[in-house]
Design a protein around this motif. Structure first.
Motif, PDB file in Angstrom:
ATOM      1  N   ILE A 140       0.851  -1.206   0.000  1.00  0.00           N
ATOM      2  CA  ILE A 140       0.000   0.000   0.000  1.00  0.00           C
ATOM      3  C   ILE A 140       0.880   1.247   0.000  1.00  0.00           C
ATOM      4  CG2 ILE A 140      -1.764   1.288   1.279  1.00  0.00           C
ATOM      5  CD1 ILE A 140      -2.865  -1.277   0.137  1.00  0.00           C
ATOM      6  N   SER A 141       1.932   1.244   0.815  1.00  0.00           N
ATOM      7  CA  SER A 141       2.814   2.411   0.863  1.00  0.00           C
ATOM      8  C   SER A 141       3.538   2.597  -0.468  1.00  0.00           C
ATOM      9  CB  SER A 141       3.805   2.299   2.018  1.00  0.00           C
ATOM     10  OG  SER A 141       4.695   1.229   1.798  1.00  0.00           O
ATOM     11  N   GLY A 142       3.791   1.501  -1.183  1.00  0.00           N
ATOM     12  CA  GLY A 142       4.386   1.624  -2.515  1.00  0.00           C
ATOM     13  C   GLY A 142       3.465   2.347  -3.476  1.00  0.00           C
ATOM     14  N   VAL A 143       2.178   2.051  -3.409  1.00  0.00           N
ATOM     15  CA  VAL A 143       1.204   2.744  -4.267  1.00  0.00           C
ATOM     16  C   VAL A 143       1.073   4.201  -3.832  1.00  0.00           C
ATOM     17  CG1 VAL A 143      -1.205   2.812  -5.013  1.00  0.00           C
ATOM     18  CG2 VAL A 143      -0.030   0.627  -4.822  1.00  0.00           C
ATOM     19  N   LEU A 144       1.076   4.450  -2.528  1.00  0.00           N
ATOM     20  CA  LEU A 144       1.019   5.832  -2.034  1.00  0.00           C
ATOM     21  C   LEU A 144       2.236   6.629  -2.499  1.00  0.00           C
ATOM     22  CD1 LEU A 144      -0.267   5.381   1.622  1.00  0.00           C
ATOM     23  CD2 LEU A 144      -1.404   6.601  -0.222  1.00  0.00           C
ATOM     24  N   VAL A 192      -5.930  11.260  -2.546  1.00  0.00           N
ATOM     25  CA  VAL A 192      -5.902   9.800  -2.419  1.00  0.00           C
ATOM     26  C   VAL A 192      -6.843   9.389  -1.301  1.00  0.00           C
ATOM     27  CG1 VAL A 192      -4.460   7.788  -1.973  1.00  0.00           C
ATOM     28  CG2 VAL A 192      -3.522   9.728  -3.229  1.00  0.00           C
ATOM     29  N   ALA A 193      -7.645   8.360  -1.561  1.00  0.00           N
ATOM     30  CA  ALA A 193      -8.570   7.845  -0.542  1.00  0.00           C
ATOM     31  C   ALA A 193      -8.428   6.332  -0.477  1.00  0.00           C
ATOM     32  CB  ALA A 193      -9.997   8.230  -0.884  1.00  0.00           C
ATOM     33  N   PHE A 194      -8.858   5.760   0.628  1.00  0.00           N
ATOM     34  CA  PHE A 194      -8.826   4.318   0.828  1.00  0.00           C
ATOM     35  C   PHE A 194     -10.248   3.802   0.848  1.00  0.00           C
ATOM     36  CE2 PHE A 194      -4.919   5.865   2.715  1.00  0.00           C
ATOM     37  CZ  PHE A 194      -3.982   5.039   2.133  1.00  0.00           C
TER      38      PHE A 194
END
Length: 138
Positions: free
Chosen positions: A114-118, A129-131
């Motif tokens: 997830i942090s890679g995509v962020l 950006v939203a989850f």
């Protein structure tokens, strides 16, 4: 004595050809807009539940990025490596400065994916950006 005849008015009936043309144009319009407005929900991505989750309607200038449990990033139903994702997001951010990304991470995915995509979103200068979460079943 020769009298002129009055021209008889032409009674036009209902013309079907223009009606069919308009209906076909409308049909094409709705098919195209439906495909753009369709939500991309991977069936094999189970998002975590949240108590105050809300269902949102898809809008223009937003994209859903799915992160599967194995860490694979899926965009438009295709697995995309992070460098290519960065390139695509930069192109979108140049065209639409307020572009929105919704990250649908599987509840079992390690946070490093997830942090890679962020980090990819940040590198592409995308700040909105939203989850995605699902509502808790009671």
């Amino acid at each position: 004595m020769k009298l002129r005849r009055r021209a008889e008015p032409n009674v036009l009936g209902f013309q079907i050809a223009p009606m069919v043309d308009i209906l076909l144009v409308l049909l094409c319009f709705f098919i195209v807009t439906w495909s753009f407005a369709r939500k991309e929900n991977e069936l094999d991505v189970k998002v975590p539940a949240a108590e105050h989750a809300k269902e949102t309607n898809p809008v223009l200038n937003q994209t859903v990025i799915n992160v599967r449990a194995d860490g694979a990033v899926v965009w438009n139903q295709k697995t995309v490596p992070l460098p290519e994702l960065t390139k695509r997001l930069k192109e979108l951010a140049d065209i639409y400065p307020d572009y929105a990304i919704i990250i649908r991470g599987d509840e079992r995915v390690p946070y490093r994916f997830i942090s890679g995509v962020l980090d990819t979103c940040r590198a592409a200068n995308i700040w909105n950006v939203a989850f995605a979460t699902s509502s808790k079943a009671e």
